[in-house]
Structure formats: C-alpha cells, structure tokens
Scaffold this active site. Structure first.
Site, PDB file in Angstrom:
ATOM      1  N   HIS A 119      -1.474   9.676   0.628  1.00 28.51           N
ATOM      2  CA  HIS A 119      -2.820   9.252   1.046  1.00 28.51           C
ATOM      3  C   HIS A 119      -3.885  10.182   0.471  1.00 28.51           C
ATOM      4  O   HIS A 119      -4.938   9.737   0.025  1.00 28.51           O
ATOM      5  CB  HIS A 119      -2.930   9.269   2.566  1.00 28.51           C
ATOM      6  CG  HIS A 119      -1.948   8.370   3.271  1.00 28.51           C
ATOM      7  ND1 HIS A 119      -1.004   8.844   4.148  1.00 28.51           N
ATOM      8  CD2 HIS A 119      -1.766   7.033   3.208  1.00 28.51           C
ATOM      9  CE1 HIS A 119      -0.292   7.835   4.614  1.00 28.51           C
ATOM     10  NE2 HIS A 119      -0.713   6.722   4.058  1.00 28.51           N
TER      11      HIS A 119
ATOM     12  N   GLN B  89      -0.508  -7.147  11.338  1.00 26.87           N
ATOM     13  CA  GLN B  89       0.468  -7.104  10.245  1.00 26.87           C
ATOM     14  C   GLN B  89       1.855  -6.662  10.710  1.00 26.87           C
ATOM     15  O   GLN B  89       2.743  -6.475   9.884  1.00 26.87           O
ATOM     16  CB  GLN B  89      -0.045  -6.241   9.088  1.00 26.87           C
ATOM     17  CG  GLN B  89      -0.061  -4.757   9.369  1.00 26.87           C
ATOM     18  CD  GLN B  89      -0.816  -4.016   8.280  1.00 26.87           C
ATOM     19  OE1 GLN B  89      -2.011  -4.208   8.097  1.00 26.87           O
ATOM     20  NE2 GLN B  89      -0.126  -3.166   7.543  1.00 26.87           N
TER      21      GLN B  89
ATOM     22  N   LYS C 234       2.347   2.393  -4.481  1.00 28.02           N
ATOM     23  CA  LYS C 234       3.526   2.417  -3.607  1.00 28.02           C
ATOM     24  C   LYS C 234       3.757   1.040  -2.974  1.00 28.02           C
ATOM     25  O   LYS C 234       4.882   0.578  -2.865  1.00 28.02           O
ATOM     26  CB  LYS C 234       3.310   3.482  -2.522  1.00 28.02           C
ATOM     27  CG  LYS C 234       4.168   3.362  -1.289  1.00 28.02           C
ATOM     28  CD  LYS C 234       5.581   3.785  -1.551  1.00 28.02           C
ATOM     29  CE  LYS C 234       6.471   3.864  -0.330  1.00 28.02           C
ATOM     30  NZ  LYS C 234       6.211   3.012   0.769  1.00 28.02           N
TER      31      LYS C 234
HETATM   32  P1  AMP Z   1      -0.372   3.273   4.783  1.00 28.13           P
HETATM   33  O1  AMP Z   1      -1.374   3.835   5.740  1.00 28.13           O
HETATM   34  O2  AMP Z   1       0.802   4.192   4.602  1.00 28.13           O
HETATM   35  O3  AMP Z   1       0.004   1.875   5.061  1.00 28.13           O
HETATM   36  O4  AMP Z   1      -1.042   3.246   3.360  1.00 28.13           O
HETATM   37  C1  AMP Z   1      -2.403   3.439   3.092  1.00 28.13           C
HETATM   38  C2  AMP Z   1      -2.582   3.486   1.590  1.00 28.13           C
HETATM   39  O5  AMP Z   1      -1.862   4.599   1.068  1.00 28.13           O
HETATM   40  C3  AMP Z   1      -2.035   2.250   0.862  1.00 28.13           C
HETATM   41  O6  AMP Z   1      -2.921   1.900  -0.188  1.00 28.13           O
HETATM   42  C4  AMP Z   1      -0.716   2.738   0.344  1.00 28.13           C
HETATM   43  O7  AMP Z   1      -0.281   2.048  -0.812  1.00 28.13           O
HETATM   44  C5  AMP Z   1      -1.032   4.184   0.020  1.00 28.13           C
HETATM   45  N1  AMP Z   1       0.186   5.002  -0.043  1.00 28.13           N
HETATM   46  C6  AMP Z   1       1.147   5.131   0.912  1.00 28.13           C
HETATM   47  N2  AMP Z   1       2.132   5.945   0.488  1.00 28.13           N
HETATM   48  C7  AMP Z   1       1.784   6.356  -0.765  1.00 28.13           C
HETATM   49  C8  AMP Z   1       2.388   7.212  -1.741  1.00 28.13           C
HETATM   50  N3  AMP Z   1       3.559   7.805  -1.535  1.00 28.13           N
HETATM   51  N4  AMP Z   1       1.748   7.393  -2.920  1.00 28.13           N
HETATM   52  C9  AMP Z   1       0.544   6.792  -3.161  1.00 28.13           C
HETATM   53  N5  AMP Z   1      -0.066   5.974  -2.270  1.00 28.13           N
HETATM   54  C10 AMP Z   1       0.530   5.756  -1.097  1.00 28.13           C
END
Ligand code: AMP
Length: 279
Positions: A39, A63, A150
């Site tokens: 993040h 979701q 990701k």
């Molecule tokens: P989340 O809160 O984990 O659902 O994701 C929020 C944002 O962070 C989304 O755009 C995800 O694709 C991104 N994200 C989550 N994990 C990673 C990672 N390991 N590397 C890069 N972006 C990430």
C-alpha cells in the site's frame, strides 16, 4: 507533514475542490486498511503523479459474500495512520463511517474484464468493488487514482468502468510489492500459520515456472497443467484457477502472446491467496 483526517464526504470534497482552485492536483489511493509496504508503495506512486495524496480506508461490506471474512478482516486504524504519516507524502486520510444509506439500491454491474477468474468463486465481488470505487471517486474528486497490479483483474475492471462511464479520473497501475521469498504482500497473509506461510511462496514460484515454460515453447495447456500440479504439490490445499489471458481484456489465450498475464487463486486452509505475473 500534517496529515488531515476526514470522515465527512462534504468536508472531503471541499478540500479537493479548494486544492483544485489553487491549481493543485490530487491522487487517491483506495484501500481497506491494515496497510503494508505494498500500500505504501502506491502512496509513493501517487505522490510522483500529483501534488496532494489522499488515502481512503474503508472495508466495503458489499464486496464480501456472507461466508467471507468481513467480520474478521484486520482493522488497525492507529497503526495505519502512523505508517501513512511516516511516508511524509500523504496529505490526508479519508475514513468514512459508512458509504451506504439505508435506502441504497443502485449497483454497478461490470462485465467484460469482470467475467471469469475471480468472479467464478466470488460472483458479487466486482459489482461491490466497482460500486464502492465509483462512490469514492465522487467523495474524493481526484485527478488520479492508484491501483495495485497485485489485484490485476480489479485494476482492469476499474479502468473499464472509468472508460465506459466517462468518469473524469486517470487510473494508474503500481507494481506488486513482494516479500524477499516472492510472496506478494497482502493483508490476508496475516491469517497464515507459520507452516502455511512457508508454503505460500510456492504460488509465485509456480507462476514463474509456468512463465518460463510458455516463453520457451511449452504448449499453454501443458504449462498450465504443470503449474497447477506444482501448486498442489507445494502444499496448497486447493486451486480456484490458474489462467493465461490477454493482458488488456483478460480473454483466455491458447497461444503465446507478448501482451499476456498469468493469474492464480489458491487456498491454504481457509485463506485464499491471489497473484499474477505478466509475460
Ligand atoms: P487492499 O486494501 O489490500 O484491498 O488493497 C488496496 C490497494 O492496494 C489495491 O489497489 C491493491 O491492488 C493494492 N495492493 C495490495 N497489495 C499490494 C502489493 N503487495 N503490492 C502492490 N499493491 C498492492
């Protein structure tokens, strides 16, 4: 840097509009919190592309299916706040109490990139994601939004929605951040036991192996079958999908293409991990 915290939609919109009036651009990074280095790399990408950066934190009930982990999804607001403050490039955090009124009755229904793969096991997932992201874009009327590769299918679904509905925002992709052993960082990695954590990197290792096979001429079907076997032999309990698709629209491919991506979802106990690798 003083990082402001917004919970109110109107206050948030007013802030973005006042930056806009001063000639400053804004980037939004939507998240569900429990922040990790993946993040934070999105936050840095945001700062590279805009004058002001807003990170939103909202765990979107729409979701999650009834049997999924909405109730137990990790909530770590204080830690998130201090991680963001330490980046030195986050200007504000948007933490709405709720995004849905009691009378909410409208959902975005994405098709195209939203069909197949994740949607097979999670049929309501992308309508929940698309709906909340569009609402967030209305609360945070930024110039740019950053999404991680990701969640590759999610990234394409959002790009498609923005193009189809003429939403005035630019979507920028940011690369996947991994642990030293290759495991893609994820808020859900915290669910893994030590034993499962040791198995988890097999997922990315298998994607690399399949990629190597395809590039060196192994027929797609055969390379995919070997990859599936490797993931199960590596200790994963089950596999939801391992697909080879066009990188622009996620249509399945039966022959090698330079514009292609491998996508995978597999389970370790009750934890479901996803990953992808472009060719
Ligand atoms: P989340 O809160 O984990 O659902 O994701 C929020 C944002 O962070 C989304 O755009 C995800 O694709 C991104 N994200 C989550 N994990 C990673 C990672 N390991 N590397 C890069 N972006 C990430």
């Amino acid at each position: 840097m003083h990082m402001q915290r917004f919970t109110d939609k109107t206050a948030m919109q007013n802030q973005i509009n006042s930056w806009k009036a001063d000639g400053l651009t804004t980037a939004i990074v939507p998240t569900m919190g429990n922040l990790h280095q993946g993040h934070l790399s999105l936050v840095r990408t945001a700062a590279d592309h805009a004058d002001k950066v807003i990170v939103s934190i909202y765990i979107n009930p729409a979701q999650f299916a009834a049997h999924e982990d909405f109730d137990t999804y990790p909530r770590s607001h204080d830690a998130d706040f201090s991680l963001l403050e330490k980046t030195g490039c986050c200007d504000g955090i948007y933490v709405p109490d709720t995004m849905y009124s009691d009378s909410h009755a409208t959902m975005i229904m994405p098709e195209g990139a939203a069909d197949g793969l994740e949607a097979e096991k999670r049929p309501h997932f992308f309508r929940g994601v698309a709906t909340i992201v569009l609402k967030l874009f209305n609360h945070v009327p930024a110039d740019i939004a950053i999404f991680g590769e990701k969640d590759f299918q999610q990234l394409l679904v959002i790009k498609q929605m923005v193009a189809d509905l003429d939403v005035p925002i630019n979507i920028i992709a940011s690369p996947t951040i991994r642990d030293v052993d290759g495991l893609a960082l994820s808020s859900r990695n915290g669910y893994l036991s030590a034993e499962q954590r040791a198995i988890a990197p097999t997922l990315y290792a298998s994607l690399q192996q399949v990629r190597h096979g395809i590039i060196s001429g192994t027929p797609i079907e055969q390379a995919i079958a070997a990859g599936k076997q490797q993931i199960l032999d590596g200790g994963f309990d089950s596999l939801d999908y391992l697909g080879y698709c066009n990188r622009a629209d996620l249509q399945p491919l039966s022959h090698y293409s330079e514009q292609s991506v491998l996508l995978v979802a597999a389970r370790l106990g009750t934890t479901r991990l996803i990953d992808n690798l472009s060719l």
